[in-house]
Design a protein around this motif. Structure first.
Motif, short mmCIF file in Angstrom:
data_model
loop_
_atom_site.label_atom_id
_atom_site.label_comp_id
_atom_site.label_asym_id
_atom_site.label_seq_id
_atom_site.Cartn_x
_atom_site.Cartn_y
_atom_site.Cartn_z
N GLU A 144 2.22 -21.21 4.65
CA GLU A 144 3.62 -20.82 4.54
C GLU A 144 3.85 -19.87 3.37
O GLU A 144 4.63 -18.91 3.47
N ALA A 145 3.15 -20.12 2.25
CA ALA A 145 3.28 -19.23 1.08
C ALA A 145 2.74 -17.84 1.39
O ALA A 145 3.36 -16.83 1.05
N ALA A 176 4.85 -14.33 1.62
CA ALA A 176 4.52 -13.21 0.73
C ALA A 176 4.11 -11.96 1.49
O ALA A 176 3.82 -10.92 0.87
N ASN A 177 4.07 -12.05 2.82
CA ASN A 177 3.72 -10.91 3.68
C ASN A 177 2.31 -10.38 3.45
O ASN A 177 2.06 -9.18 3.57
N VAL A 178 1.39 -11.30 3.10
CA VAL A 178 -0.02 -10.91 3.00
C VAL A 178 -0.75 -11.46 4.22
O VAL A 178 -0.26 -12.37 4.90
N HIS A 179 -1.92 -10.90 4.51
CA HIS A 179 -2.73 -11.44 5.59
C HIS A 179 -3.12 -12.87 5.20
O HIS A 179 -3.72 -13.09 4.14
N THR A 180 -2.78 -13.82 6.04
CA THR A 180 -2.90 -15.23 5.67
C THR A 180 -3.97 -15.91 6.50
O THR A 180 -3.91 -15.92 7.73
N VAL A 181 -4.95 -16.49 5.80
CA VAL A 181 -6.12 -17.09 6.45
C VAL A 181 -6.16 -18.59 6.19
O VAL A 181 -6.07 -19.03 5.04
N PHE A 234 -2.10 -26.80 11.67
CA PHE A 234 -1.16 -26.05 10.85
C PHE A 234 0.19 -25.91 11.54
O PHE A 234 0.26 -25.56 12.72
N ASP A 235 1.26 -26.18 10.79
CA ASP A 235 2.62 -26.08 11.33
C ASP A 235 3.01 -24.63 11.61
O ASP A 235 3.67 -24.33 12.60
N SER A 236 2.62 -23.75 10.70
CA SER A 236 2.87 -22.32 10.87
C SER A 236 1.56 -21.65 11.26
O SER A 236 0.49 -22.03 10.78
N LYS A 237 1.65 -20.64 12.11
CA LYS A 237 0.44 -20.01 12.62
C LYS A 237 -0.10 -18.98 11.62
O LYS A 237 0.56 -17.99 11.30
N PRO A 238 -1.32 -19.21 11.10
CA PRO A 238 -1.92 -18.21 10.20
C PRO A 238 -2.34 -16.97 10.97
O PRO A 238 -2.43 -16.98 12.21
N ASP A 239 -2.61 -15.90 10.25
CA ASP A 239 -3.08 -14.68 10.90
C ASP A 239 -4.48 -14.87 11.47
O ASP A 239 -4.84 -14.25 12.48
#
Length: 213
Positions: A168-169, A173-178, A191-196
């Motif tokens: 979520e952080a 922050a609009n970075v590529h999230t892994v 994961f509750d939110s879908k990572p990139d």
């Protein structure tokens, strides 16, 4: 990709066992509470000192905090193994000329213990701990501070973590999230939110970096 910023516990080191042990010792001794690993995970967010100050009923919180660090330090070598794959990953990234950062909810004091024990000290260009932010994860404040200090833009950075709060952080922050699940103990199975992207092995992640750099 100019910078990789990592969470620490459960991402760069399998430190969750020593965190659980130290917290369980503190809450047993001061509050006579026997906490499970999952009950401790529910407290994660603030730094270790914040967790104790917010959740311990006993009045002598300063002494309890000192006990936490005593147990964390004394038991680190017994409960936390060095991971050659992680060291190889960090070395690979540095050799590529990519900047390295840490954004963790840990207090700087416990992070310093772990970095020294695992021979990672001095490998990172920026370190943001739970002591350095007003708003802990999942708020993106720590990542935004790291980007500023590294001098890189949002689209030039990647954040890698193992918990819902990390994902979520990173997204905020609009970075590529892994999301990663490559160590024996990690914080989140689903994961509750879908990572990139998501990786279950370090080598798979390194292969993906080859296509990005």
């Amino acid at each position: 990709m100019k910078a990789l910023i990592f969470d620490f516990d459960g991402t760069l080191a399998n430190t969750l066992p020593v965190c659980f042990y130290a917290f369980q010792t503190v809450f047993n001794r001061y509050d006579e509470r026997d906490l499970t690993d999952d009950e401790i995970k529910e407290m994660f967010g603030p730094s270790e000192t914040g967790i104790i100050r917010e959740n311990l009923s006993h009045a002598d919180k300063d002494q309890a905090i000192e006990l936490f660090y005593e147990k964390y330090s004394d038991s680190h070598r017994r409960l936390v193994d060095s991971n050659e794959e992680i060291i190889d990953l960090l070395t690979y990234v540095k050799d590529k000329g990519i900047k390295l950062g840490i954004f963790t909810g840990k207090a700087r004091r416990s992070l310093k213990i772990s970095l020294q024990e695992l021979e990672m000290d001095g490998m990172f260009d920026v370190i943001i701990t739970g002591d350095d932010v007003t708003n802990p994860k999942p708020h993106p404040e720590g990542l935004q501070k790291a980007l500023t200090q590294l001098g890189v833009a949002e689209n030039e950075a990647m954040f890698i973590g193992d918990s819902n709060a990390d994902i979520e952080a990173g997204l905020a922050a609009n970075v590529h999230t892994v999301a990663v699940q490559w160590l024996p103990d990690y914080q989140t199975a689903e994961f509750d939110s879908k990572p990139d992207s998501i990786y279950k092995s370090v080598n798979q992640f390194i292969e993906s970096l080859d296509h990005r750099t």
